[in-house]
Each structure stands twice: as structure tokens, then as C-alpha cells.
Motif scaffolding. Structure first.
Motif, PDB file in Angstrom:
ATOM      1  N   GLY A 292       0.800  -1.216   0.000  1.00  0.00           N
ATOM      2  CA  GLY A 292       0.000   0.000   0.000  1.00  0.00           C
ATOM      3  C   GLY A 292       0.836   1.270   0.000  1.00  0.00           C
ATOM      4  N   GLY A 293       2.106   1.169   0.361  1.00  0.00           N
ATOM      5  CA  GLY A 293       2.953   2.348   0.285  1.00  0.00           C
ATOM      6  C   GLY A 293       3.549   2.815   1.604  1.00  0.00           C
ATOM      7  N   ILE A 294       3.601   1.919   2.599  1.00  0.00           N
ATOM      8  CA  ILE A 294       4.288   2.268   3.844  1.00  0.00           C
ATOM      9  C   ILE A 294       5.613   1.516   3.882  1.00  0.00           C
ATOM     10  N   ALA A 295       6.694   2.252   3.941  1.00  0.00           N
ATOM     11  CA  ALA A 295       8.011   1.610   4.031  1.00  0.00           C
ATOM     12  C   ALA A 295       8.620   1.966   5.366  1.00  0.00           C
ATOM     13  N   ARG A 296       9.431   1.076   5.904  1.00  0.00           N
ATOM     14  CA  ARG A 296       9.996   1.346   7.215  1.00  0.00           C
ATOM     15  C   ARG A 296      11.399   0.777   7.341  1.00  0.00           C
ATOM     16  N   THR A 297      12.092   1.282   8.340  1.00  0.00           N
ATOM     17  CA  THR A 297      13.351   0.653   8.743  1.00  0.00           C
ATOM     18  C   THR A 297      13.147   0.140  10.156  1.00  0.00           C
ATOM     19  N   PHE A 298      14.118  -0.601  10.657  1.00  0.00           N
ATOM     20  CA  PHE A 298      13.970  -1.206  11.971  1.00  0.00           C
ATOM     21  C   PHE A 298      15.005  -0.651  12.939  1.00  0.00           C
ATOM     22  N   GLN A 299      14.557  -0.447  14.175  1.00  0.00           N
ATOM     23  CA  GLN A 299      15.445   0.097  15.199  1.00  0.00           C
ATOM     24  C   GLN A 299      16.640  -0.829  15.420  1.00  0.00           C
ATOM     25  N   ASN A 300      16.339  -2.146  15.556  1.00  0.00           N
ATOM     26  CA  ASN A 300      17.437  -3.123  15.570  1.00  0.00           C
ATOM     27  C   ASN A 300      17.535  -3.670  14.148  1.00  0.00           C
ATOM     28  N   ILE A 301      18.590  -3.291  13.471  1.00  0.00           N
ATOM     29  CA  ILE A 301      18.720  -3.514  12.031  1.00  0.00           C
ATOM     30  C   ILE A 301      18.292  -4.917  11.606  1.00  0.00           C
ATOM     31  N   ARG A 302      17.469  -4.969  10.576  1.00  0.00           N
ATOM     32  CA  ARG A 302      17.003  -6.258  10.055  1.00  0.00           C
ATOM     33  C   ARG A 302      17.260  -6.330   8.563  1.00  0.00           C
ATOM     34  N   LEU A 303      18.509  -6.484   8.199  1.00  0.00           N
ATOM     35  CA  LEU A 303      18.822  -6.620   6.774  1.00  0.00           C
ATOM     36  C   LEU A 303      18.825  -8.095   6.396  1.00  0.00           C
ATOM     37  N   PHE A 304      18.821  -8.353   5.097  1.00  0.00           N
ATOM     38  CA  PHE A 304      19.037  -9.708   4.613  1.00  0.00           C
ATOM     39  C   PHE A 304      20.551  -9.859   4.503  1.00  0.00           C
ATOM     40  N   LYS A 305      21.146 -10.365   5.575  1.00  0.00           N
ATOM     41  CA  LYS A 305      22.594 -10.248   5.732  1.00  0.00           C
ATOM     42  C   LYS A 305      23.402 -10.963   4.666  1.00  0.00           C
ATOM     43  N   ARG A 306      22.880 -12.085   4.193  1.00  0.00           N
ATOM     44  CA  ARG A 306      23.657 -12.860   3.240  1.00  0.00           C
ATOM     45  C   ARG A 306      23.461 -12.375   1.809  1.00  0.00           C
ATOM     46  N   LEU A 307      22.506 -11.488   1.596  1.00  0.00           N
ATOM     47  CA  LEU A 307      22.315 -10.942   0.247  1.00  0.00           C
ATOM     48  C   LEU A 307      23.165  -9.684   0.111  1.00  0.00           C
ATOM     49  N   THR A 308      23.499  -9.358  -1.134  1.00  0.00           N
ATOM     50  CA  THR A 308      24.278  -8.149  -1.341  1.00  0.00           C
ATOM     51  C   THR A 308      23.398  -6.931  -1.106  1.00  0.00           C
ATOM     52  N   VAL A 309      24.053  -5.776  -0.991  1.00  0.00           N
ATOM     53  CA  VAL A 309      23.321  -4.531  -0.800  1.00  0.00           C
ATOM     54  C   VAL A 309      22.315  -4.347  -1.937  1.00  0.00           C
ATOM     55  N   ARG A 310      22.771  -4.582  -3.163  1.00  0.00           N
ATOM     56  CA  ARG A 310      21.885  -4.419  -4.312  1.00  0.00           C
ATOM     57  C   ARG A 310      20.694  -5.369  -4.229  1.00  0.00           C
ATOM     58  N   GLN A 311      20.968  -6.620  -3.846  1.00  0.00           N
ATOM     59  CA  GLN A 311      19.869  -7.593  -3.753  1.00  0.00           C
ATOM     60  C   GLN A 311      18.880  -7.213  -2.656  1.00  0.00           C
ATOM     61  N   ASN A 312      19.385  -6.689  -1.538  1.00  0.00           N
ATOM     62  CA  ASN A 312      18.497  -6.211  -0.481  1.00  0.00           C
ATOM     63  C   ASN A 312      17.489  -5.212  -1.042  1.00  0.00           C
ATOM     64  N   ILE A 313      18.001  -4.304  -1.858  1.00  0.00           N
ATOM     65  CA  ILE A 313      17.136  -3.274  -2.417  1.00  0.00           C
ATOM     66  C   ILE A 313      16.193  -3.876  -3.460  1.00  0.00           C
ATOM     67  N   GLU A 314      16.720  -4.837  -4.226  1.00  0.00           N
ATOM     68  CA  GLU A 314      15.892  -5.485  -5.254  1.00  0.00           C
ATOM     69  C   GLU A 314      14.671  -6.174  -4.655  1.00  0.00           C
ATOM     70  N   VAL A 315      14.857  -6.785  -3.488  1.00  0.00           N
ATOM     71  CA  VAL A 315      13.746  -7.497  -2.851  1.00  0.00           C
ATOM     72  C   VAL A 315      12.539  -6.568  -2.711  1.00  0.00           C
ATOM     73  N   ALA A 316      12.808  -5.338  -2.301  1.00  0.00           N
ATOM     74  CA  ALA A 316      11.713  -4.378  -2.150  1.00  0.00           C
ATOM     75  C   ALA A 316      11.243  -3.875  -3.515  1.00  0.00           C
ATOM     76  N   GLN A 317      12.185  -3.716  -4.420  1.00  0.00           N
ATOM     77  CA  GLN A 317      11.811  -3.180  -5.734  1.00  0.00           C
ATOM     78  C   GLN A 317      10.867  -4.137  -6.464  1.00  0.00           C
ATOM     79  N   VAL A 318      11.067  -5.451  -6.283  1.00  0.00           N
ATOM     80  CA  VAL A 318      10.188  -6.431  -6.925  1.00  0.00           C
ATOM     81  C   VAL A 318       8.741  -6.191  -6.487  1.00  0.00           C
ATOM     82  N   THR A 319       8.555  -5.909  -5.199  1.00  0.00           N
ATOM     83  CA  THR A 319       7.214  -5.616  -4.692  1.00  0.00           C
ATOM     84  C   THR A 319       6.626  -4.419  -5.428  1.00  0.00           C
TER      85      THR A 319
END
Ligand SMILES: Nc1ncnc2c1ncn2[C@@H]1O[C@H](COP(=O)(O)OP(=O)(O)OP(=O)(O)O)[C@@H](O)[C@H]1O
Ligand SMILES: [Mg+2]
Lengths: 358, 271
Positions: free
Chosen positions: B107-134
Motif C-alpha cells: 500500500g505504500g508504507i516503508a519502514r526501517t527497523f530500530q534493531n537492524i534487520r537486513l538480509f545479511k547474506r544478500l548483497t546490498v543491491r539484492q536487499n534493495i531489489e527485494v523491495a523493488q520487486v514488490t
């Protein structure tokens, strides 16, 4: 489209490995070695099928060997000659005692049927996470085993079904392995595959990024069941006989050891793990029988193969939890190596220029 | 805490309670997000109580409050991680139905997390791609942002191919923001984006947040404990205490509000 092309290109190397392996076996192997190679490709197909699910969802599955069993039994029941079936399973339900298909349609039906069963089970599974999901897969293995044993009219219970036309060859097994590799790589690299891998890293974050986790898990489950069913078909059409114990814990542990040793998050890992475990169990089997080495007769050691598989799993868990390949595919290793080489090459001239400047 | 003491010492030319600049209309499309009467209890105690706030398109809103004030809980309610006991959320004029994090993200709400929750094993670009696919699969007319544009905005280009888990925390926080942006959101919620950053880094971050607002045309809500950072980056500020919004208004007004000083420095300061 770009992604698909890239992953097809990346599948070339492992596919080539399979082809080389077939060629070597074709020209140099003794019949019993051909047999070993066949079983290797069959297990490779199944291991990669399992990797499609475990590697992308992060959920350990003990249940995939049921799909091997279902594919096996399905193709057996459809292809055993009618005269034989009247003796083996005369009271088969749904008029199956009177149905006979030639091998290719039978394979298609067997895979479709396995996928159908996986779909039904998938509706339950996709809602669960973590331990609950893993226990459910274990239940699947036990349930199918019990059905194979208890539904005597259809599966002939604990006694084997035999008379399946032995039509499969090393080349079919190799082809199946290549198809499995291409499917697994394409799925891993797809947008859905990427999102699914993200969800296995951090479920909450993935959901907050809009990843449809349930849908993608379901997709991985279905796809992997189809690939494992291919492995089951290879089994039935090579041995000519199927029995319930071929699709139970022993086979589950064998495939599990392969996938875990190689690294379940990587298709390349599944390939390496399968090769190593296959070689290791072959060796263990030889030692088990008490071979003669340097004129010395070694004692027979029953259960050595099982012990070997257990040791592989335990040692991987202790020493290298992510398996040999970790998250990497062959191409990742290659690119990293290329990058390092480039850095080394470009490093030298720049070092010279800075020293001359100072 | 030095920043706080510093703030409290300034002369108070306090002129009455700071007020919300204007009453937000839930159906107004120039409002990125409008929250009305949101409440959540944990075991009979309100963690968030009757909170209303809004953020316009192209506005940066700050949200401050002492530890346990309910800021993160509010963010979890907005992003569907928690289900509110009562209250509504309107996004770009439309009421948000359904409560799952997935549907909020789409719907258009994006957030970050206070205790970082990245996809650690994916590259920075792939982390961003995961959201871009949505965002690509959404097809509701919102522009799909280019990954390279996002990378350069947050100065992540040089580490695009590295695994996210290998980066220092300051960089990981920026990757979280980048990933959130790739959803093409109406509003971005940043939970303590400057935590663990040094002064230099947080100064750069202020520029990035403002660039996000300008370039990606979304509202931004920022939580942080670093008041200097919040005062500089936000156009309006809400102050939460014990689950409620106690003050809201322009940074200047909030800074000199007696209740804010009291909440932050305790009773002693007010005596
Ligand atoms: N899932 C939960 N279950 C029970 N209580 C919770 C839960 N999440 C938060 N709380 C409680 O709600 C209150 C508000 O917590 P919250 O994390 O929202 O505060 P915060 O303002 O973000 O604090 P901080 O500045 O430390 O991040 C706290 O008392 C906390 O203990
Ligand atoms: Mg918080």
C-alpha cells in the motif's frame, strides 16, 4: 528476462560437468560403474529438488523423499504390464488394474500426480514456519510410508511391486539432472526466488518489504516436488521394482547429508555435496564388506555406510554449518577470483605510480 | 544527553503550547499519511494511546520521546507488524484496509527497523531489489525507482555488491533506508536512523533524508533520540510520553515547551 538468460548461462558450467561425467562413463566405465553413475545422477536430481525448497525457504524438509516414492509408485502402477498387474494387484482401486500407459505419458501423469499431492499438503505447510513446518514434513514422510505399506490393494504393501519396464539409461538420468539444475538455478535467480531467500534471512523484514512469503513458499514446494518425482521415476524405471523401504529414512538421510555437506543454500553446493557423499558411501560400502588390501583381509563392518552419513552431517554441523559452498554458486566463486586477480594486476601499477610521486 | 542539557539551558521564549499546524483531513491526497486515534494495549497497559498524527507529501516529521514512550510500537502499528486495538490509518487519502506487513508495504508504507534487520547474506543491491520487486508487481501507477539512483542518493554505490551483513552499522542503516525507498512508498518511517552514527555521518544523513523527501516525493517520519539531528531534519515534531502525544509543533516551539523539558530532564528541572 535478463535474469532468466543470466541463470541459463550460469547453468552451463554444472550442465557441462554432467555431460563430461556421462562421456567419461560412456567410454571408460565397467557395467557396475555405469550403475554407480546412474544412481549418482538420480540422487543428484533428488538432492537438487530438495535444494529448491530447503535452499530458498530455509526450512529443512524431511518429507521430500515421499515425493520420490509417489513418483516411483505412480509410474510403476501405470507401466507394469496388465497381465503382471492381474497377479500383483488384482484388486487395485479406480480400475487401475486395467490401466496401462506407455512410458512417456506415464511419466507425465506420475509427475502431475505427485505435484497434486504436494499441492494438497502445501496448503497446510505454507501457513507454518520454522519448527512446525519441519515437523510437518517429517509427518509427510511417515504418512506416505504408512500408506504404501497399509494400502495393500494398490501398493502391494511391504512386498515389492515388480515388472516395471526397465527403460531408463544413464543418458536419461543425466538429462534429468541437467533439467533439475536448470530449474533450480532459474528459480533461485528469479525475482520470487530472491524474495524467498530474503524471507529465510529475516522473515519480518521480508514481510515489511511486501514479500508474499506464503505464496512463494508454496511455489518452491510445488516445484521441488516435481523435480524429486523425476528422481523417483528414474529409480523405478531403472530397477524395475519398487518397495516402500526405498523411500524412507535411509534415502532421506542420504540426500540430506548431500545437501547439507555441499551447502543447502546453493545449487552448486548440492552438486558438490552429492558427488562427495556418493564417493564416500561407495568407499564405505567397499570397506563394509571387508575387502582385501595389501593382502590383508579387513574385517567386515556392517553399518559403516550409515555411520558415514551420520558423521558427514555431524561434522558439517560442527565445522561448516553453511556447507562447503555457503551461499555461493560456482559463478560467484569465479567472479570473486576474477575480481581478486584484477585487483592484484591493477594494484601493482598504482603502487608504482604513488611511490614515484612521493 | 549533552544535547538535552544544552537545549534546556536556552532562554525560554515560550509562548503557549505548540499546536498542530493545521487539522489534517483523512481524505486529503496531499497528506501522505493521516493517523487518527490509534491505540494499543499490552497486558492492560497502553503502549500507544489515542495517537493522531499526520505527515504531508514532501514533509519530514520528527517523533521523539523518552525510552519506552511508544514510538516503535506506533511504527509497528502503522506498518502492520502489530494490529491496533482502535484507530485508523489513511494513506494518500485512502483508508488502509487489512493489517499484514505485506499489505501495508504494497500500500505504500516503508519502514526501517530500530534493531537492524537486513538480509545479511544478500548483497546490498539484492536487499534493495527485494523491495523493488514488490513495487514492480504493484502496478498501481506509482513509479518504480531505479536502484542505481537509490544507491547513489545514499552513497552506497561502492558497496553495492558486498554482502549487507559485512558492512559497519552506520552503512547498514543506510542500506535499510535504501531498501525502504525501493518500495516507492507514500511514506517512509525511519526508526532511529542515526543510532550508532558519528557526528559526520549523521550530518550526511540529514542531507540524504531531505534529498529523499525532495526526489522521491514521499512523506518521511523520523524517530531519533539525537535531538540535534531531529531538530535539524524535521519540519514538524511530535513528542510522545507514556504512549500519548503530549506536544506537537515546529521544532523551535517544541524545543522550548516546558512539558518536553520536564519529560526529558525529569521533575527536577521543572522545579
Ligand atoms: N510486543 C510487546 N509486548 C509487550 N510490551 C511491549 C511490546 N512492544 C513494546 N512493548 C512495551 O511498550 C512500551 C513502548 O515501547 P516502544 O518500544 O514502543 O518504546 P520506544 O518509544 O520505541 O522506546 P525506545 O526509545 O527505547 O526505542 C514499552 O513499555 C515496552 O516495554
Ligand atoms: Mg523504539
Amino acid at each position: 528476462m535478463n535474469r532468466l538468460r543470466q541463470s541459463l548461462i550460469n547453468s552451463l558450467f554444472p550442465a557441462l560437468l554432467v555431460l563430461v561425467c556421462i562421456t567419461v562413463v560412456h567410454f571408460f566405465a565397467e557395467p557396475f560403474q555405469v550403475r554407480v553413475a546412474y544412481v549418482f545422477f538420480m540422487n543428484l536430481t533428488i538432492a537438487i529438488g530438495l535444494q529448491i525448497f530447503m535452499g530458498n525457504t530455509g526450512i529443512v524438509s524431511f518429507g521430500h523423499i515421499s515425493f520420490m516414492g509417489i513418483g516411483s509408485y505412480a509410474v510403476a502402477i501405470l507401466t507394469i504390464p496388465l497381465a503382471m498387474k492381474r497377479i500383483l494387484i488384482p484388486d487395485a482401486p479406480f480400475g487401475l488394474a486395467y490401466v496401462h500407459l506407455s512410458i512417456f505419458p506415464a511419466c507425465v501423469v506420475a509427475i502431475a500426480f505427485t505435484v497434486l499431492i504436494a499441492t494438497l499438503f502445501g496448503f497446510v505447510l505454507k501457513r507454518l514456519t520454522g519448527n512446525a513446518a519441519e515437523i510437518l514434513t517429517l509427518a509427510l514422510l511417515v504418512i506416505t510410508h504408512v500408506v504404501f505399506i497399509a494400502w495393500i490393494d494398490l501398493f502391494r504393501g511391504p512386498r515389492a511391486l515388480y515388472g516395471i519396464p526397465i527403460v531408463s539409461t544413464l543418458y536419461w538420468a543425466g538429462a534429468a539432472a541437467i533439467v533439475a539444475i536448470v530449474i533450480a538455478k532459474a528459480f533461485r535467480d528469479s525475482e520470487g526466488g530472491l524474495q524467498l531467500r530474503a524471507s529465510s534471512e529475516n522473515l519480518l523484514a521480508a514481510r515489511a518489504m511486501g514479500v508474499p512469503v506464503e505464496k512463494l513458499r508454496f511455489r518452491a514446494w510445488i516445484l521441488s516436488s516435481g523435480v524429486v518425482a523425476m528422481g523417483g521415476i528414474l529409480h523405478a524405471t531403472f530397477l524395475g521394482t519398487v518397495g516402500p523401504n526405498s523411500y524412507y529414512f535411509d534415502q532421506t538421510f542420504l540426500i540430506m547429508a548431500m545437501v547439507i555437506l555441499g551447502g543447502m543454500r546453493s545449487v552448486s553446493g548440492a552438486i558438490i555435496g552429492t558427488a562427495l557423499v556418493a564417493a564416500g558411501s561407495e568407499l564405505a560400502r567397499t570397506l563394509e564388506n571387508g575387502p582385501v588390501i595389501f593382502g590383508e583381509k579387513l574385517p567386515t563392518m556392517f553399518g559403516l555406510t550409515g555411520f558415514f552419513l551420520g558423521a558427514v552431517i555431524v561434522l558439517s554441523m560442527i565445522l561448516r554449518r553453511d556447507g562447503i559452498m555457503g551461499d555461493d554458486e560456482f559463478e560467484d566463486v569465479f567472479h570473486r577470483w576474477m575480481r581478486r586477480r584484477k585487483e592484484e594486476n591493477s594494484g601493482k601499477p598504482s603502487a608504482v605510480s604513488t611511490s614515484s610521486a612521493s | 544527553m549533552n544535547a538535552l542539557a544544552d537545549l534546556a539551558e536556552r532562554p525560554t521564549d515560550w509562548a503557549g503550547p505548540a499546536s498542530v499546524s493545521s487539522k489534517a483531513e483523512a481524505g486529503d491526497e496531499s497528506e501522505a499519511i493521516v493517523i487518527e486515534g490509534l491505540s494499543k494495549k499490552f497486558g492492560g497497559v497502553y503502549a500507544v494511546q489515542n495517537v493522531s498524527l499526520h505527515c504531508r507529501v514532501g514533509e519530514v516529521v520528527g517523533l521523539i520521546g523518552p525510552n519506552g514512550a511508544g514510538k516503535t510500537t506506533l511504527m509497528n502499528l502503522i506498518s502492520g507488524v502489530l494490529t491496533p486495538d482502535s484507530g485508523t490509518v489513511h494513506l494518500s487519502g485512502k483508508q488502509l484496509s487489512g493489517g499484514s506487513p505485506e499489505s501495508c508495504a504494497r500500500g505504500g508504507i516503508a519502514r526501517t527497523f530500530q534493531n537492524i534487520r537486513l538480509f545479511k547474506r544478500l548483497t546490498v543491491r539484492q536487499n534493495i531489489e527485494v523491495a523493488q520487486v514488490t513495487s514492480k508487481n504493484n502496478r498501481d501507477g506509482r513509479k518504480v525507482h531505479d536502484i542505481d539512483e537509490i544507491l547513489s542518493l545514499l552513497d552506497l554505490h561502492s558497496m553495492a555488491e558486498l554482502k549487507a551483513g559485512t558492512l559497519p552499522y552506520g552503512h547498514q542503516r543506510r542500506v535499510e533506508i535504501a531498501r525502504a525507498l525501493a518500495l516507492s512508498p507514500h511514506v517512509v518511517l525511519l526508526d532511529e536512523p542515526a543510532a550508532g552514527m558519528n557526528e559526520q555521518e549523521s550530518k550526511v544523513l540529514i542531507g540524504s533524508v531531505q534529498a529523499i523527501r525532495d526526489r522521491f516525493g514521499c512523506g518521511v517520519i523520523v524517530i531519533d533520540h539525537d535531538l540535534r539531528f531531529i531538530m535539524e531534519v524535521s519540519e514538524r515534531i511530535y513528542v510522545m510520553h507514556l504512549g500519548e502525544v503530549i506536544v506537537s509543533g515546529l521544532p523551535h516551539d517544541v524545543r522550548h515547551d516546558e512539558r518536553v523539558i520536564e519529560v526529558y530532564l525529569g521533575r527536577k528541572a521543572s522545579k
